[in-house]
Enzyme design. Structure first.
Site, PDB file in Angstrom:
ATOM      1  CG  HIS A 124      41.276  39.274  46.589  1.00 21.25           C
ATOM      2  ND1 HIS A 124      41.951  39.989  45.609  1.00 21.25           N
ATOM      3  CD2 HIS A 124      42.052  38.195  46.834  1.00 21.25           C
ATOM      4  CE1 HIS A 124      43.064  39.359  45.298  1.00 21.25           C
ATOM      5  NE2 HIS A 124      43.153  38.272  46.022  1.00 21.25           N
ATOM      6  CG  ASP A 154      40.834  43.130  44.589  1.00 22.85           C
ATOM      7  OD1 ASP A 154      40.449  43.200  45.768  1.00 22.85           O
ATOM      8  OD2 ASP A 154      41.381  42.121  44.110  1.00 22.85           O
ATOM      9  CB  SER A 230      46.458  38.327  46.187  1.00 23.40           C
ATOM     10  OG  SER A 230      46.025  37.530  45.125  1.00 23.40           O
TER      11      SER A 230
END
Length: 500
Positions: A124, A154, A230
Site C-alpha cells: 500500500h 500487503d 508502514s
C-alpha cells in the site's frame, strides 16, 4: 468494522468502533508506554541496522476532479442567483488552472535485504505510484523499480541500483515463530515524514486477525508506529527483522500503542517468490472449510476443538484426488498442526506448489493419513470460504406431512417441495420446511428450503432416518448432532444442534 490504518493512505479509525468501547477522555489519549523497565540500551543494535532502513517516497499523476454540476432550483428561488454565481466562479477557476492532471506524493518506509539493492516495503506504500525513490540515511536517493507485489499480505519488493563501488547496508530476517508475548522489539521507520526514527516496545500479542486479508496472523506491538512507518522493519534485540510494520489502530492517526506487523516467517516465502518469479505462487488444495465449534467437536469425538472442518471438496482438485471428503476434519497438514480453521489457508498457502504432503484427517472419530499433491491457487480466488449464507425462510405448505424435531419441521423431499424451494433436480436429503424462531436451529442459520443430507456422517433420505439417528445419539449419551446441510445452490456446510 473499519480496517486499521495502513500508512497515510487510510482514514482515521475510531477505536471505539473497532473495540466496542467508549472514549472516556475528552483530550487526546496518551501513548501507551511500557510499564516495566526496558533494555538498558539498544544503541549498539540500532547503529548496526539503521543504515539499512530507507524512506520510500512515491509520486503519481491524479486526473483533475470533475466539475460539480449546478444544483437545479425552482425558478424564482432566492438562492438561484447565489448558486449560479458560485458555481460559475468555480468553473472559471478550473479553466484557469487548465484542467491539468496534478502530481501527488506520499511517504513510507522500507529496508534493504540484499546489498545488491533489493528493498522490502508494504504494497500500500507504493500502490498506483508512477515513480518510487528510496532515500537513504546518508542523504543519497535512488530510483526504485517494482519487482513484484502481493496484495493479500500487503508486501512489495523493490530494486535499486547502487552507485558503482558502493555496497548497501542490509539486514536479515529472523525467526518470528520463536517470539513470545513480552519480548522486546524495536521499530525503525519514517513517521510523518520526519526521517529515520527508532521506537522500542514489546510483543503484545501474536496471530492477530484484523480482517485485512485471508492470511492475517499479525504480530501486535506497543512500539510506537505512526503514519509513514508502514513498510519499515520490526527488529528483535539481535537486529534481525522479525516483522514488517503494516497497520495501526488509532482514533487520531497517531500511535496509541496498538500496531501490527506482518511476521517474518509469513513474509520470507512471499519475498522469495516475488524475487524469483515477480509474483506469488501459493499452494491450494480445493476445499471449502468452516470453523470447528465446541458442539461440532463433541459430535465428531474430536476430544477438543481443533482443525478445519471440510464443508465441500472441489471436483478434480488436489484434495479430491487425495481422498479428502466433506465432513473430514483436517488436523495436520504437511507435519504442521492445524489449530483452527484460520490456520489451514495460511499453512497451505506457504506450501510449495506440486509438493507431495501428508494430511491427517479425523473421519468418523478416527484419524487417517492421506497424501496429496498441492496445486496452485488462482490469486483471484478465495483460499477458503466460511459458511454459506442462508436462504430466505418460507412457511410449510398445509398439505405437507411434517415431523417436528430440534426446533424444525422436516419432510420427505417431494416434487412439490422441490418446486417450492427451487431445489435442483438432483438434490437429495430431507427438506426443512419450517424453523421455529429463537431455537438453536434458527440461531445456527437453518431456514426453510435447506436440506439435511447427513446426521453424524450418515446419509438421510426420510424424516424417519433423521429421527432414528437422533434417538441413537441420545441413547449413546451424545449432547449434539452434526448435520450436513445443503442449500438450493448446492452449497454444503455443517452445523451441530443439541439433541435434547
Amino acid at each position: 468494522m473499519s480496517a486499521p490504518h495502513r500508512g497515510a493512505a487510510l482514514s482515521t479509525l475510531s477505536l471505539a468502533a473497532m473495540l466496542g468501547l467508549s472514549l472516556l477522555f475528552g483530550a487526546a489519549a496518551p501513548a501507551i508506554a511500557a510499564a516495566t523497565k526496558g533494555p538498558d540500551t539498544v544503541a549498539d543494535t540500532a547503529a548496526r541496522v539503521m543504515d539499512a532502513v530507507v524512506n520510500i517516497s512515491t509520486s503519481q499523476t491524479v486526473a483533475p476532479s470533475r466539475s460539480v454540476p449546478t444544483p437545479e432550483l425552482p425558478p424564482g428561488s432566492p438562492f438561484e442567483e447565489f448558486f449560479e454565481e458560485f458555481f460559475k466562479r468555480r468553473q472559471q477557476q478550473g479553466e484557469e488552472n487548465g484542467g491539468r492532471p496534478r502530481r501527488v506524493s506520499s511517504l513510507g518506509s522500507g529496508f534493504v535485504i540484499d546489498p545488491t539493492g533489493f528493498i522490502v516495503t508494504n504494497n500500500h506504500v507504493i500502490a498506483d505510484a508512477d515513480e518510487i525513490y528510496a532515500n537513504f540515511a546518508d542523504g543519497s536517493k535512488l530510483k526504485a523499480e517494482l519487482v513484484g507485489r502481493d496484495t493479500k499480505v500487503d508486501l512489495a519488493l523493490l530494486k535499486v541500483t547502487p552507485p558503482e563501488g558502493k555496497t548497501l547496508t542490509s539486514v536479515k530476517f529472523g525467526d518470528s515463530d520463536v517470539l513470545r508475548v513480552g519480548d522486546w522489539v524495536m521499530a525503525i521507520g519514517n513517521p510523518f515524514g520526519l526521517g529515520g526514527t527508532l521506537t522500542v516496545g514489546v510483543i503484545s500479542a501474536r496471530n492477530r486477525d484484523i480482517n485485512s486479508g485471508p492470511y492475517d496472523n499479525f504480530l501486535q506491538t506497543d512500539a510506537a508506529i505512526n503514519r509513514g512507518n508502514s513498510g519499515g522493519p520490526l527488529f528483535d534485540m539481535d537486529g534481525n527483522v522479525i516483522g514488517i510494520n503494516t497497520a495501526i489502530i488509532s482514533p487520531s492517526g497517531g500511535s496509541i500503542g496498538i500496531g501490527f506487523a506482518v511476521p517474518a516467517n509469513t513474509a520470507v516465502p512471499v519475498i522469495a517468490q516475488l524475487k524469483e518469479f515477480g509474483e506469488t505462487r501459493r499452494g491450494w488444495i480445493g476445499v471449502r472449510i468452516q470453523q470447528v465449534t465446541d458442539e461440532i467437536a463433541e459430535s465428531l469425538s474430536l476430544g477438543k476443538t481443533r482443525g478445519a472442518l471440510v464443508g465441500s471438496v472441489t471436483d478434480d482438485g488436489p484434495a479430491a484426488k487425495g481422498g479428502i471428503k466433506a465432513g473430514d476434519v483436517i488436523v495436520k497438514f504437511d507435519g504442521k498442526d492445524v489449530k483452527d480453521m484460520r490456520a489451514l489457508p495460511i499453512i497451505v498457502a506457504d506450501t510449495p506448489v506440486d509438493k507431495q504432503v501428508e494430511v491427517v484427517v479425523v473421519r468418523r472419530g478416527k484419524e487417517e493419513t492421506l497424501k496429496l499433491a498441492v496445486g496452485r491457487l488462482d490469486e483471484n480466488d478465495k483460499p477458503a470460504d466460511s459458511e454459506a449464507p442462508a436462504s430466505p425462510d418460507k412457511p410449510a405448505p398445509d398439505a405437507t406431512t411434517t415431523t417436528k424435531l430440534m426446533g424444525m419441521e422436516i419432510a420427505e423431499l417431494t416434487p412439490e417441495l422441490r418446486t417450492r424451494f427451487k431445489l435442483k433436480d438432483d438434490a437429495k436429503g430431507v427438506v426443512i420446511v419450517a424453523v421455529q424462531p429463537s431455537t438453536p436451529a434458527a440461531d445456527r442459520g437453518l431456514v426453510a428450503g435447506n436440506l439435511i443430507l447427513e446426521v453424524n456422517q450418515e446419509a438421510t433420505g426420510t424424516p424417519k432416518d433423521v429421527e432414528n439417528r437422533i434417538a441413537t445419539l441420545k441413547k449413546d449419551g451424545r449432547r449434539s448432532a452434526l448435520l450436513m446441510i445443503g442449500d438450493a445452490d448446492g452449497q454444503v456446510r455443517f452445523t451441530a444442534l443439541p439433541v435434547d
